[in-house]
Design an enzyme around this catalytic site. Structure first.
Site, PDB file in Angstrom:
ATOM      1  N   ASP A  49       0.829  -1.201   0.000  1.00 52.18           N
ATOM      2  CA  ASP A  49       0.000   0.000   0.000  1.00 52.18           C
ATOM      3  C   ASP A  49       0.869   1.259   0.000  1.00 52.18           C
ATOM      4  O   ASP A  49       0.706   2.152  -0.838  1.00 52.18           O
ATOM      5  CB  ASP A  49      -0.926  -0.031   1.218  1.00 52.18           C
ATOM      6  CG  ASP A  49      -2.006   1.032   1.198  1.00 52.18           C
ATOM      7  OD1 ASP A  49      -2.257   1.643   0.143  1.00 52.18           O
ATOM      8  OD2 ASP A  49      -2.623   1.238   2.260  1.00 52.18           O
ATOM      9  N   THR A 137      -1.362 -10.901   2.948  1.00 53.28           N
ATOM     10  CA  THR A 137      -0.292 -11.797   3.409  1.00 53.28           C
ATOM     11  C   THR A 137       0.856 -11.077   4.112  1.00 53.28           C
ATOM     12  O   THR A 137       1.779 -11.729   4.579  1.00 53.28           O
ATOM     13  CB  THR A 137       0.282 -12.616   2.233  1.00 53.28           C
ATOM     14  OG1 THR A 137       0.823 -11.729   1.255  1.00 53.28           O
ATOM     15  CG2 THR A 137      -0.795 -13.495   1.618  1.00 53.28           C
TER      16      THR A 137
END
Length: 187
Positions: A49, A137
């Site tokens: 992100d 993850t």
């Protein structure tokens, strides 16, 4: 960073039908869209992100702020589309994966919805190619092998029923993740 055995372009990566497996930096891919493993605020964060927001520049953040003003963020399992800013990719599809809590709080279904909803946005825009990181993850703690199996299953199911996207690229960061995707893709 690609491993010594990684292809220099996602187009040269191993092919599994309409799916490719690439080890490297998702922010450098020139697919039509890349998927961001976002948080519910859509305002950037750590991991993938943060890397996407940094590489893409202020245009992505501004588009995310506009989405927040309209709908108040993005709940887990959902997906939204923004321009790619300074990225090689034309678009970023932001999806919010589940935080792993042992697998008994709808995490598998929420993760599957991330892939389905992201692919539906790509299909709606008739995008030729979309690249996915390993959603949830990282700091969200989803087990990599289970996440890879869900990702591959959802992509295969979607691609069997839709013409777009023409190609899905799974982008892995390390050898461990590569092995999990290869196992899932070979079954």
């Amino acid at each position: 960073m690609p491993s010594p055995t990684s292809p220099s372009s996602w187009r040269d990566a191993p092919i599994f039908g309409r799916i490719r497996l690439y080890q490297g930096d998702i922010t450098r891919l020139d697919t039509e869209a890349i998927v961001n493993a976002a948080n519910t605020s859509l305002l950037g964060g750590g991991g993938v992100d943060g890397a996407i927001h940094r590489a893409g520049g202020p245009a992505i953040l501004e588009a995310c702020r506009q989405i927040r003003a309209r709908q108040g963020g993005c709940p887990p399992g959902e997906a939204v589309l923004t321009p790619g800013g300074r990225l090689p990719a034309r678009y970023v599809i932001h999806t919010v994966g589940p935080v792993w809590q042992g697998g008994h709080k709808q995490e598998p279904e929420l993760l599957a919805r991330c892939y389905r909803n992201s692919l539906a946005l790509a299909e709606e825009k008739q995008l030729e190619s979309v690249a996915f990181p390993g959603i949830s993850t990282g700091i969200y703690g989803y087990p990599k092998a289970e996440a890879a199996a869900i990702a591959v299953r959802e992509a295969r199911t979607f691609l069997a029923e839709h013409a777009f996207p023409a190609t899905v690229v799974f982008v892995v960061f390390d050898e461990e993740a590569r092995r999990f995707y290869e196992q899932a893709l070979q079954t």
